[in-house]
Motif scaffolding. Structure first.
Motif, PDB file in Angstrom:
ATOM      1  N   ASN A 228      75.473 -26.425  31.284  1.00  0.00           N
ATOM      2  CA  ASN A 228      74.908 -27.543  30.674  1.00  0.00           C
ATOM      3  C   ASN A 228      73.384 -27.188  30.654  1.00  0.00           C
ATOM      4  O   ASN A 228      72.345 -27.690  30.911  1.00  0.00           O
ATOM      5  CB  ASN A 228      74.852 -28.877  31.568  1.00  0.00           C
ATOM      6  CG  ASN A 228      76.460 -28.906  31.801  1.00  0.00           C
ATOM      7  OD1 ASN A 228      77.203 -28.999  30.640  1.00  0.00           O
ATOM      8  ND2 ASN A 228      76.827 -29.375  32.859  1.00  0.00           N
ATOM      9  N   ALA A 229      73.008 -25.705  30.224  1.00  0.00           N
ATOM     10  CA  ALA A 229      71.613 -25.437  30.185  1.00  0.00           C
ATOM     11  C   ALA A 229      71.030 -25.995  28.870  1.00  0.00           C
ATOM     12  O   ALA A 229      71.613 -26.363  28.058  1.00  0.00           O
ATOM     13  CB  ALA A 229      71.583 -23.838  29.909  1.00  0.00           C
ATOM     14  N   ARG A 230      69.665 -26.369  29.090  1.00  0.00           N
ATOM     15  CA  ARG A 230      68.958 -26.807  28.049  1.00  0.00           C
ATOM     16  C   ARG A 230      67.589 -25.809  27.635  1.00  0.00           C
ATOM     17  O   ARG A 230      66.904 -25.535  28.411  1.00  0.00           O
ATOM     18  CB  ARG A 230      68.334 -28.243  28.107  1.00  0.00           C
ATOM     19  CG  ARG A 230      69.211 -29.309  28.850  1.00  0.00           C
ATOM     20  CD  ARG A 230      69.839 -29.696  27.326  1.00  0.00           C
ATOM     21  NE  ARG A 230      70.864 -30.850  27.671  1.00  0.00           N
ATOM     22  CZ  ARG A 230      72.004 -30.520  27.665  1.00  0.00           C
ATOM     23  NH1 ARG A 230      72.605 -29.567  27.657  1.00  0.00           N
ATOM     24  NH2 ARG A 230      72.925 -31.662  27.776  1.00  0.00           N
ATOM     25  N   LEU A 231      67.870 -25.086  26.623  1.00  0.00           N
ATOM     26  CA  LEU A 231      66.839 -24.235  26.111  1.00  0.00           C
ATOM     27  C   LEU A 231      66.145 -24.803  25.013  1.00  0.00           C
ATOM     28  O   LEU A 231      66.231 -25.613  24.247  1.00  0.00           O
ATOM     29  CB  LEU A 231      67.527 -22.930  25.688  1.00  0.00           C
ATOM     30  CG  LEU A 231      67.726 -21.905  26.825  1.00  0.00           C
ATOM     31  CD1 LEU A 231      68.946 -22.664  27.441  1.00  0.00           C
ATOM     32  CD2 LEU A 231      68.452 -20.694  26.127  1.00  0.00           C
ATOM     33  N   VAL A 232      64.728 -24.188  24.947  1.00  0.00           N
ATOM     34  CA  VAL A 232      63.672 -24.753  23.871  1.00  0.00           C
ATOM     35  C   VAL A 232      63.322 -23.677  23.482  1.00  0.00           C
ATOM     36  O   VAL A 232      63.092 -22.393  23.692  1.00  0.00           O
ATOM     37  CB  VAL A 232      62.676 -25.400  24.629  1.00  0.00           C
ATOM     38  CG1 VAL A 232      62.954 -26.707  25.370  1.00  0.00           C
ATOM     39  CG2 VAL A 232      61.675 -24.756  25.610  1.00  0.00           C
ATOM     40  N   PRO A 233      62.576 -23.748  21.964  1.00  0.00           N
ATOM     41  CA  PRO A 233      62.203 -22.627  21.174  1.00  0.00           C
ATOM     42  C   PRO A 233      60.933 -21.892  21.898  1.00  0.00           C
ATOM     43  O   PRO A 233      60.132 -22.657  22.709  1.00  0.00           O
ATOM     44  CB  PRO A 233      61.629 -23.230  19.992  1.00  0.00           C
ATOM     45  CG  PRO A 233      62.710 -24.600  19.740  1.00  0.00           C
ATOM     46  CD  PRO A 233      62.768 -24.977  21.193  1.00  0.00           C
ATOM     47  N   GLY A 234      60.967 -20.797  21.773  1.00  0.00           N
ATOM     48  CA  GLY A 234      60.010 -19.951  22.752  1.00  0.00           C
ATOM     49  C   GLY A 234      60.437 -19.275  23.690  1.00  0.00           C
ATOM     50  O   GLY A 234      59.558 -18.590  24.448  1.00  0.00           O
ATOM     51  N   GLU A 235      61.559 -19.728  24.222  1.00  0.00           N
ATOM     52  CA  GLU A 235      61.999 -19.098  25.540  1.00  0.00           C
ATOM     53  C   GLU A 235      62.374 -17.733  25.438  1.00  0.00           C
ATOM     54  O   GLU A 235      62.757 -17.374  24.359  1.00  0.00           O
ATOM     55  CB  GLU A 235      63.026 -20.002  26.076  1.00  0.00           C
ATOM     56  CG  GLU A 235      62.839 -21.057  26.840  1.00  0.00           C
ATOM     57  CD  GLU A 235      64.000 -21.783  27.752  1.00  0.00           C
ATOM     58  OE1 GLU A 235      64.395 -21.018  28.586  1.00  0.00           O
ATOM     59  OE2 GLU A 235      64.292 -22.937  27.614  1.00  0.00           O
ATOM     60  N   ALA A 236      62.103 -17.216  26.524  1.00  0.00           N
ATOM     61  CA  ALA A 236      62.549 -15.507  26.450  1.00  0.00           C
ATOM     62  C   ALA A 236      64.158 -15.414  26.921  1.00  0.00           C
ATOM     63  O   ALA A 236      64.506 -16.036  27.892  1.00  0.00           O
ATOM     64  CB  ALA A 236      61.956 -14.614  27.460  1.00  0.00           C
TER      65      ALA A 236
END
Length: 617
Positions: A228-236
């Motif tokens: 259930n990860a939440r990622l956002v733009p700009g993450e490596a």
């Protein structure tokens, strides 16, 4: 040609490893601008990580819009500036996928730069080109009996329509890398390899079609999964090909995420292999290394958050929360000279066309590291494969000697056998595990065939012949071994007793080569693989020419093709061992050499072969 390699080419590789998931348009959670709205001089910003996991901004200005005949259709030249760029020395490898915004709207992502140039200049792949990777269907790897995680396979009717659609044919060729379009250089996603020797890292880099690799690694022996990860733009992010005690991957940046968990990133291909199943992980950036050639990020993967399912010319795309099955690898190593041992474990991607060579390269690199050297020596290898339909698993044990590069030479057979298994046309074998147990020594454990002696002067069909073989272990006293070989009742004339090492002029799959039989099922494939000779075998054969009679002397029931030509290798070996025309002695050495002895066999009527020929003349 080696017996394993010959066996590989006898199988037709038709692989069914995945189900197709219906393509759907990608819609970013953020507003975006099309390339047609962009003009030189427009200013905005980009997002990236240069240390740890903190996402930072840096200013960008559009320099020009570059139209292209290939894919992507356009590229946007930008100039980066600000304190972040000053610190990194310019746009760095690892910034690929860094989202670029004009007037607060996404226009695409940084994808390319130039070596030995002004590193403040870069090329942005437009958003609409990146989003187009989702115009193609995915191929989702699943374990037998389990549906894809949250992904519904398309029905057969829709699948047929997509197969007939030109839109689904032409781009797939581009995605595979087989294209006449100009190839862009300066892709900003550094390949990193850690845990194996430098020379095998270089070989794997070449295998993947990359020019170079940088050091990298992982914080733990295995990379945990984050549900259930939440990622956002700009993450490596890091795309992984192998992880565990070995890490192989490429670091870039996440560009955009859709509400359904799909994402795009990198702004260029990773390997360009089309529909794939590669784990993607959050990445920790240790630092950016300035370089005259090109700055680059040094990173480590943190936690697996999903899977890359598209590897296309425009970008990579995938799903957060979908976790593909992997292949597990285990190496148990023993250095018998130093009486030291080690054990390594890793996982690698379920790619049937790349997995065998990739895993063999990893095993080679691990052995280099554990042995602390490369070069001459002797090895005892035990390969065990576990998977669906294999029960307790399939095992092959063999010995190898090399005067140049033992690890590399020994792993060639492993790669060839795994190719057969991965590409077999009969059945999937997932979940799949590959275990290699290896005992290495610098000592040349060789045994040479120096002579053969046949007891007796006169032989008749049906007789049992005593054969004495003179053998010499490397730099030791000669020893003698006695064997008994049976002369077939239909033998006549000059016949041959052959003594040789295993794998030297081996028995062949002549029935398959000549088209009399085929390997028709999964079980038979492993039976034939088990029948392959090993290098530590001493083999004694009785060979004779048996040609069916022709014309008026030929009996109607007689088959014009010999029995041996119509048998599979396993069938021929079993029959010949039972009738006594073949003897196999397993030794503790790699057996070298080949010697022949000709004997004259009298037929059952008492006439010799030579007398019979005189009578016929």
């Amino acid at each position: 040609m080696k017996p394993v390699r010959r066996f590989l080419f006898l199988l037709v590789a038709v692989v069914l490893l995945a189900v197709s998931a219906e393509a759907a348009p990608f819609r970013s959670s953020e507003p975006y601008l099309r390339t047609s709205s962009l003009r030189p001089g427009m200013k905005g910003y980009a997002l990236t990580v240069i240390s740890g996991r903190e996402i930072l901004r840096f200013p960008v200005e559009i320099v020009s819009i570059i139209p292209r005949k290939g894919s992507p259709k356009n590229l946007v030249m930008v100039r980066a500036s600000g304190s972040v760029i000053s610190k990194t020395g310019g746009i760095a490898a690892g910034m690929s996928g860094s989202p670029v915004y004009i007037n607060g709207k996404l226009i695409g992502a940084v994808g390319y730069g130039w070596n030995f140039s002004d590193h403040n200049l870069g090329l942005v792949t437009p958003y609409e080109d990146m989003a187009s990777v989702w115009d193609w269907p995915e191929k989702i790897v699943t374990l037998p009996g389990l549906p894809p995680s949250g992904i519904e396979p398309q029905d057969e009717e829709d699948d047929d329509k997509k197969k007939s659609s030109p839109r689904n044919e032409t781009p797939e060729k581009s995605g595979s890398g087989n294209t006449d379009e100009p190839v862009l250089k300066g892709e900003l996603s550094p390949l990193f390899i850690d845990g194996i020797s430098g020379r095998t890292a270089a070989e794997i880099t070449a295998l993947l079609g990359k020019e170079r690799f940088i050091p990298g690694g992982s914080f733990s022996e295995d990379i945990p999964v984050e549900m259930n990860a939440r990622l956002v733009p700009g993450e490596a992010i890091t795309v992984l090909l192998a992880w565990g005690d070995v890490t192989i991957g490429s670091t870039g940046t996440l560009t955009a995420v859709a509400p359904d968990g799909r994402f795009i990133g990198f702004a260029h291909p990773f390997l360009g292999r089309g529909a794939v199943n590669y784990p993607v992980a959050r990445a920790y950036i240790h630092n950016v290394v300035p370089s005259i050639e090109a700055p680059f990020k040094v990173a480590s993967p943190l936690r697996i958050v999903g899977t890359v399912t598209h590897d296309r010319p425009q970008a990579i795309g995938g799903r957060i929360g979908y976790f593909t099955p992997s292949v597990s690898g285990t190496l148990t190593f023993m250095d018998t000279d130093r009486k030291s041992s080690g054990k390594k474990r890793f996982h690698f991607v379920p790619d049937p066309f790349m997995g065998a060579k990739l895993s063999a390269g990893i095993f080679t690199g691990l052995i280099d590291d554990l042995w602390g050297r490369k070069g001459q020596g002797t090895a005892v290898f035990t390969l065990t494969v576990h998977g669906r339909g294999l029960g307790q698993g399939w095992t092959r044990k063999n010995m190898f000697f090399s005067d140049k590069d033992l690890a590399l030479d020994a792993l060639k057979e492993t790669a060839e056998l795994l190719d057969v298994i991965f590409l077999n046309p009969f059945a999937e074998v997932y979940p799949l595990g590959v275990t290699v147990s290896a005992e290495f020594t610098e000592e040349p454990r060789l045994m040479f065939i120096e002579g053969i002696d046949v007891k007796g002067d006169s032989f008749s069909a049906g007789d049992t012949v005593e054969v004495e073989v003179n053998l010499r272990p490397y730099r030791k006293k000669q020893v003698k071994k006695n064997f008994k070989i049976v002369i077939p009742k239909d033998a006549d004339g000059f016949c041959e007793i052959l003594v040789r090492g295993g794998g030297i002029e081996p028995l062949h799959q002549s029935a398959v080569v000549q088209g009399w039989k085929t390997i028709a099922n999964f079980r038979q494939m492993f039976t034939e693989m088990s029948a392959l000779e090993t290098n530590n075998e001493l083999i004694i054969e009785f060979n004779y020419e048996k040609v069916s009679k022709r014309g008026k002397d030929r009996k109607d029931p007689e088959d014009p093709v010999s029995k041996e030509e119509q048998e599979l290798l396993s069938e021929m070996k079993k029959r010949r061992l039972e009738d006594g025309t073949l003897q196999i002695f397993k030794s503790e050495f790699v057996v070298e050499g080949l010697l022949r002895k000709i004997i004259d066999v009298k037929p059952s009527d008492g006439k010799s072969g030579g007398q019979q020929e005189d009578d016929e003349e």
